[in-house]
Design a protein around this motif. Structure first.
Motif, short mmCIF file in Angstrom:
data_model
loop_
_atom_site.label_atom_id
_atom_site.label_comp_id
_atom_site.label_asym_id
_atom_site.label_seq_id
_atom_site.Cartn_x
_atom_site.Cartn_y
_atom_site.Cartn_z
N ASN A 92 -6.06 14.41 -3.68
CA ASN A 92 -6.83 13.63 -4.64
C ASN A 92 -7.64 12.60 -3.87
OD1 ASN A 92 -6.87 10.89 -6.18
ND2 ASN A 92 -6.69 12.44 -7.79
N ASP A 93 -8.90 12.40 -4.25
CA ASP A 93 -9.79 11.48 -3.52
C ASP A 93 -9.21 10.07 -3.41
OD1 ASP A 93 -11.64 13.45 -3.05
OD2 ASP A 93 -12.96 12.88 -4.72
N THR A 94 -8.63 9.57 -4.50
CA THR A 94 -8.07 8.23 -4.49
C THR A 94 -6.85 8.16 -3.59
OG1 THR A 94 -8.85 7.97 -6.77
CG2 THR A 94 -7.28 6.34 -5.97
N VAL A 95 -6.04 9.20 -3.59
CA VAL A 95 -4.86 9.27 -2.71
C VAL A 95 -5.30 9.24 -1.25
CG1 VAL A 95 -2.94 10.73 -1.95
CG2 VAL A 95 -3.39 10.44 -4.39
N VAL A 96 -6.31 10.02 -0.93
CA VAL A 96 -6.81 10.08 0.44
C VAL A 96 -7.36 8.72 0.88
CG1 VAL A 96 -8.55 11.12 1.96
CG2 VAL A 96 -7.25 12.56 0.38
N GLU A 97 -8.12 8.08 0.01
CA GLU A 97 -8.68 6.76 0.34
C GLU A 97 -7.58 5.74 0.58
OE1 GLU A 97 -11.50 5.56 -2.65
OE2 GLU A 97 -12.61 7.44 -2.46
N LEU A 109 0.83 -1.21 0.00
CA LEU A 109 0.00 0.00 0.00
C LEU A 109 0.86 1.26 0.00
CD1 LEU A 109 -2.83 -1.00 2.50
CD2 LEU A 109 -3.06 -0.63 0.04
N ARG A 110 1.96 1.22 0.73
CA ARG A 110 2.87 2.37 0.77
C ARG A 110 3.45 2.64 -0.62
NH1 ARG A 110 8.05 3.76 1.07
NH2 ARG A 110 8.74 1.63 0.78
N ARG A 111 3.86 1.57 -1.29
CA ARG A 111 4.40 1.73 -2.65
C ARG A 111 3.34 2.30 -3.60
NH1 ARG A 111 7.68 -3.08 -1.61
NH2 ARG A 111 5.90 -4.39 -2.10
N GLN A 112 2.13 1.77 -3.48
CA GLN A 112 1.03 2.26 -4.33
C GLN A 112 0.74 3.73 -4.07
OE1 GLN A 112 -2.45 -0.20 -3.94
NE2 GLN A 112 -1.32 -2.07 -4.41
N LEU A 113 0.76 4.09 -2.79
CA LEU A 113 0.48 5.48 -2.42
C LEU A 113 1.53 6.43 -2.99
CD1 LEU A 113 -1.31 7.45 -0.85
CD2 LEU A 113 0.07 6.95 1.18
N ILE A 114 2.79 6.06 -2.87
CA ILE A 114 3.87 6.90 -3.41
C ILE A 114 3.69 7.07 -4.91
CG2 ILE A 114 6.35 6.97 -3.88
CD1 ILE A 114 6.72 5.64 -1.08
N GLN A 115 3.42 5.97 -5.60
CA GLN A 115 3.25 6.02 -7.05
C GLN A 115 2.06 6.89 -7.43
OE1 GLN A 115 2.94 2.21 -8.94
NE2 GLN A 115 2.48 3.08 -10.94
N LEU A 116 0.95 6.74 -6.72
CA LEU A 116 -0.25 7.51 -7.01
C LEU A 116 -0.04 9.00 -6.78
CD1 LEU A 116 -3.16 7.23 -7.94
CD2 LEU A 116 -3.82 6.90 -5.55
N VAL A 117 0.67 9.35 -5.72
CA VAL A 117 0.96 10.76 -5.45
C VAL A 117 1.84 11.33 -6.57
CG1 VAL A 117 2.17 12.36 -3.92
CG2 VAL A 117 0.62 10.65 -2.96
N GLN A 118 2.81 10.55 -7.01
CA GLN A 118 3.67 11.01 -8.11
C GLN A 118 2.87 11.19 -9.39
OE1 GLN A 118 6.72 7.99 -8.07
NE2 GLN A 118 7.98 9.12 -6.59
N GLU A 119 1.94 10.28 -9.65
CA GLU A 119 1.13 10.35 -10.86
C GLU A 119 0.15 11.51 -10.83
OE1 GLU A 119 -0.73 6.54 -11.26
OE2 GLU A 119 1.16 5.53 -11.79
N THR A 120 -0.50 11.72 -9.70
CA THR A 120 -1.52 12.75 -9.61
C THR A 120 -0.94 14.11 -9.24
OG1 THR A 120 -2.00 12.32 -7.27
CG2 THR A 120 -3.28 11.08 -8.92
N GLY A 121 0.20 14.10 -8.56
CA GLY A 121 0.79 15.36 -8.12
C GLY A 121 -0.01 16.02 -7.02
N SER A 122 -0.83 15.24 -6.33
CA SER A 122 -1.71 15.81 -5.32
C SER A 122 -1.84 14.90 -4.11
CB SER A 122 -3.11 16.02 -5.93
OG SER A 122 -4.04 16.39 -4.94
N LEU A 123 -1.81 15.51 -2.95
CA LEU A 123 -2.07 14.77 -1.72
C LEU A 123 -3.55 14.78 -1.35
CD1 LEU A 123 0.94 15.94 0.48
CD2 LEU A 123 0.67 13.75 -0.68
#
Length: 54
Positions: A26-31, A10-24
């Motif tokens: 973002n609804d998916t990032v928060v979830e 989950l940590r790896r996914q979160l880091i990748q998602l933040v890099q992709e979206t550029g936002s902390l």
């Protein structure tokens, strides 16, 4: 061991998602962050239970 592996994934996914979206915020990032928090709390609870038993 399952909790640790899932938490790391989950940590790896979160880091990748933040890099992709550029936002902390973002609804998916928060979830995903909230899911990760739940696993971290579960690990902490297990660690605390272990300390109480010794």
């Amino acid at each position: 061991m399952y909790l640790l592996q899932t938490t790391e994934e989950l940590r790896r996914q979160l880091i990748q998602l933040v890099q992709e979206t550029g936002s902390l915020s973002n609804d998916t990032v928060v979830e995903l962050s909230q899911r990760l928090d739940q696993y971290i709390l579960a690990i902490q609870n297990r660690m605390n239970e272990g300390k109480k038993q010794t």
